[in-house]
Write an enzyme that holds these catalytic residues in place. Structure first.
Site, PDB file in Angstrom:
ATOM      1  CG  LEU A 200       1.119  64.151 -25.868  1.00  0.00           C
ATOM      2  CD1 LEU A 200      -0.213  64.593 -24.759  1.00  0.00           C
ATOM      3  CD2 LEU A 200       1.125  64.743 -27.244  1.00  0.00           C
ATOM      4  N   GLY A 241      -4.738  58.453 -21.799  1.00  0.00           N
ATOM      5  CA  GLY A 241      -4.404  60.160 -21.209  1.00  0.00           C
ATOM      6  C   GLY A 241      -3.844  60.787 -22.187  1.00  0.00           C
ATOM      7  CG  ASP A 242       0.465  60.597 -22.842  1.00  0.00           C
ATOM      8  OD1 ASP A 242      -0.022  59.388 -22.421  1.00  0.00           O
ATOM      9  OD2 ASP A 242       1.623  61.138 -22.408  1.00  0.00           O
ATOM     10  CD  GLU A 243      -2.254  55.209 -25.933  1.00  0.00           C
ATOM     11  OE1 GLU A 243      -1.962  54.081 -26.302  1.00  0.00           O
ATOM     12  OE2 GLU A 243      -1.594  54.508 -24.386  1.00  0.00           O
TER      13      GLU A 243
END
Lengths: 333, 195
Positions: A200, A241-243
């Site tokens: 993200l 986390g945001d992957e």
């Protein structure tokens, strides 16, 4: 010298001892029959009838006449009640007065015989182990049932635990473990597939300004977007986390992959509402396809997708790049 | 304690008072799981803890809970299999009473590590019996009072039953047989019902 002492029993006593006996005279005709056996015959006791007409000897073979039976004294017999197809174990012994007594039992067919003929406790001699056998069969059935139930509960719990072990609890997507299981199996099968690594953009800002609850909400919305834009046969995993990583079995055309990547980026770039705020993120994607490799392997493919992702970030974010052998291509989102 | 005993306690509480009451009792007793497995072995103290928690939760004396458990074991449809196994003990109620002495052996035929109390039947006078029971759980005699009461009904016998205190370490149940064939009782077909 032994005294060949005779032992005379009344027919009633004989029946109490052996409720399934038949006594026959030296002509081979029935002179007495135990009450349980009589119950099976279902008509008045056929006194005077030839024993070997009512019953046949199945084993040993060749027993047709009274004289044949005489030769089998003391051995194990297998009898069949001719018109009932009921089968028995039996032993025949000689009487001092002449004639024979033959005692029968149901043997292994006990359970069926009890059911078919509605036998009761009173139909067996008190010394007979029939009741114990019936009891054991019921105990065994109950214990087996309990074991089956236990196995089913364990199976359910096992499936649930496995499911849980492969699931990312925040988003409901698969996790890294699921990816690490699936990818080698695709490689082992030799299937073509595409690998998409997504990170993200601007997620940290959302977390920093609106807090973790907003961040969690965004991650769930991204998961939803990924689910919408992929097929049910694809594996969508949150690996950091945001992957995110998407495995797409059967997909090897770069054009098609680009279209899907563009749609994902477009969907994720829509503002996400959270408690009166509008969260804006986008996504950078790196992709690779198994057919680009002579012998594809997980590590190289993940590294190449990661490098392509890095190139997308570097080129200004919100875009997807496809790894090509020797170079990294850029496709506009 | 064998899981079969704990499990029957759980079934009794669940079938009689509902799953939520059972959950509350299990929690109060400090159970780590939501229920017992019938084929595992548990610490003895757990069984006592569950009985005590049940008595407290249901606001009934421990003795009453145990007696109801005994009745449940024979009369509830979910345990029809157990009633049948007990009925194999004899054709009449007195036969059955005598067969209680064989109960541990009968139990172990099916479940080899099942620990049941030992029973000793004393015929004090014609029709008057005392059944002595070695300890298993405190108040085991009350379970047997409930169980015998239900079995007497099953056989159609009219009996007076009472917990008669202790003889040494053994709990005693007094059995006064008034009429062996008071009613027709429930039927017992030797062949297993088809599932």
């Amino acid at each position: 010298m032994l005294n060949p002492l005779g032992l005379t029993l009344t027919s009633a006593s004989l029946s109490q001892l052996m409720p399934m006996h038949v006594a026959i005279c030296p002509l081979g005709r029935i002179t007495s029959m135990g009450p349980t056996l009589a119950k099976l015959i279902d008509r008045p006791v056929p006194l005077g009838q030839e024993f070997l007409g009512l019953f046949s000897v199945r084993r040993p073979t060749g027993v047709q006449h009274y004289s044949d039976l005489q030769n089998k004294v003391g051995g194990r017999l297998q009898l069949v009640l001719n018109d009932r197809h009921e089968s028995f174990r039996a032993i025949a012994v000689n009487c001092v007065e002449g004639g024979m007594v033959i005692n029968l039992s149901f043997g292994i067919h006990l359970i069926e015989a009890v059911r078919r003929n509605a036998l009761t406790d009173a139909d067996f001699a008190p010394t007979d182990l029939a009741m114990e056998m019936l009891y054991l069969v019921e105990v065994k059935t109950a214990v087996m049932q309990e074991l089956r139930n236990l196995n089913m509960r364990l199976q359910d719990e096992k499936s649930a635990a496995e499911e849980q072990a492969l699931t990312d609890t925040l988003t409901g997507l698969r996790n890294r473990r699921a990816l690490e299981l699936r990818m080698p199996s695709l490689l082992a099968q030799g299937s073509d597939f595409a690998l998409m690594h997504l990170d993200l953009d601007y997620f940290k800002q959302v977390n920093d300004t609106l807090g973790h609850a907003a961040g969690d909400h965004v991650l769930r919305q991204v998961a939803l977007a990924l689910n919408i834009e992929t097929r049910s046969s694809d594996l969508v995993a949150r690996v950091g986390g945001d992957e995110f990583v998407v495995l797409m079995p059967g997909l090897s055309r770069p054009e098609r992959l680009s279209v899907i990547a563009s749609r994902i980026i477009q969907r994720i770039s829509q503002p996400i509402a959270f408690e009166g705020h509008s969260c804006k993120v986008s996504a950078s994607i790196g992709m690779t396809i198994s057919t680009s490799y002579a012998i594809p392997d997980s590590e190289t493919m993940l590294a190449d997708a990661d490098a392509a992702l890095y190139a997308s970030k570097h080129a200004g974010r919100a875009q997807a790049q496809l790894h090509r052998p020797g170079a990294t291509d850029r496709c506009r989102a | 304690m064998h899981g079969l005993i704990n499990r029957s306690l759980q079934s009794f509480l669940t079938d009689t008072y509902g799953p939520s009451v059972w959950q509350a009792i299990a929690k109060a007793a400090g159970l780590k799981t939501t229920g017992f497995e019938a084929l595992l072995i548990y610490e003895d103290a757990i069984t006592d803890a569950v009985i005590d928690a049940a008595a407290k939760q249901l606001n009934r004396p421990r003795e009453t809970v145990l007696e109801d458990l005994g009745t449940y074991l024979v009369s509830h449809q979910n345990l029809e299999g157990l009633r049948r196994l007990l009925r194999f003990g004899g054709v009449t109620f007195v036969d059955f009473l005598h067969s209680m002495e064989d109960l541990p052996e009968h139990g172990r035929l099916g479940v080899p590590n099942l620990d049941l109390p030992d029973f000793h039947l004393v015929e004090e006078a014609p029709g008057t019996f005392t059944l002595e029971i070695t300890p298993l759980i405190a108040g085991v005699g009350h379970v047997i009072v409930g169980l015998l009461r239900a079995m007497a009904d099953d056989y159609g016998a009219l009996v007076l039953l009472d917990h008669a205190g202790l003889r040494g370490a053994r709990e005693c149940v007094s059995v006064l047989l008034l009429d062996q064939a008071h009613s027709s009782g429930r039927s017992f077909d030797l062949s297993m019902p088809e599932v």
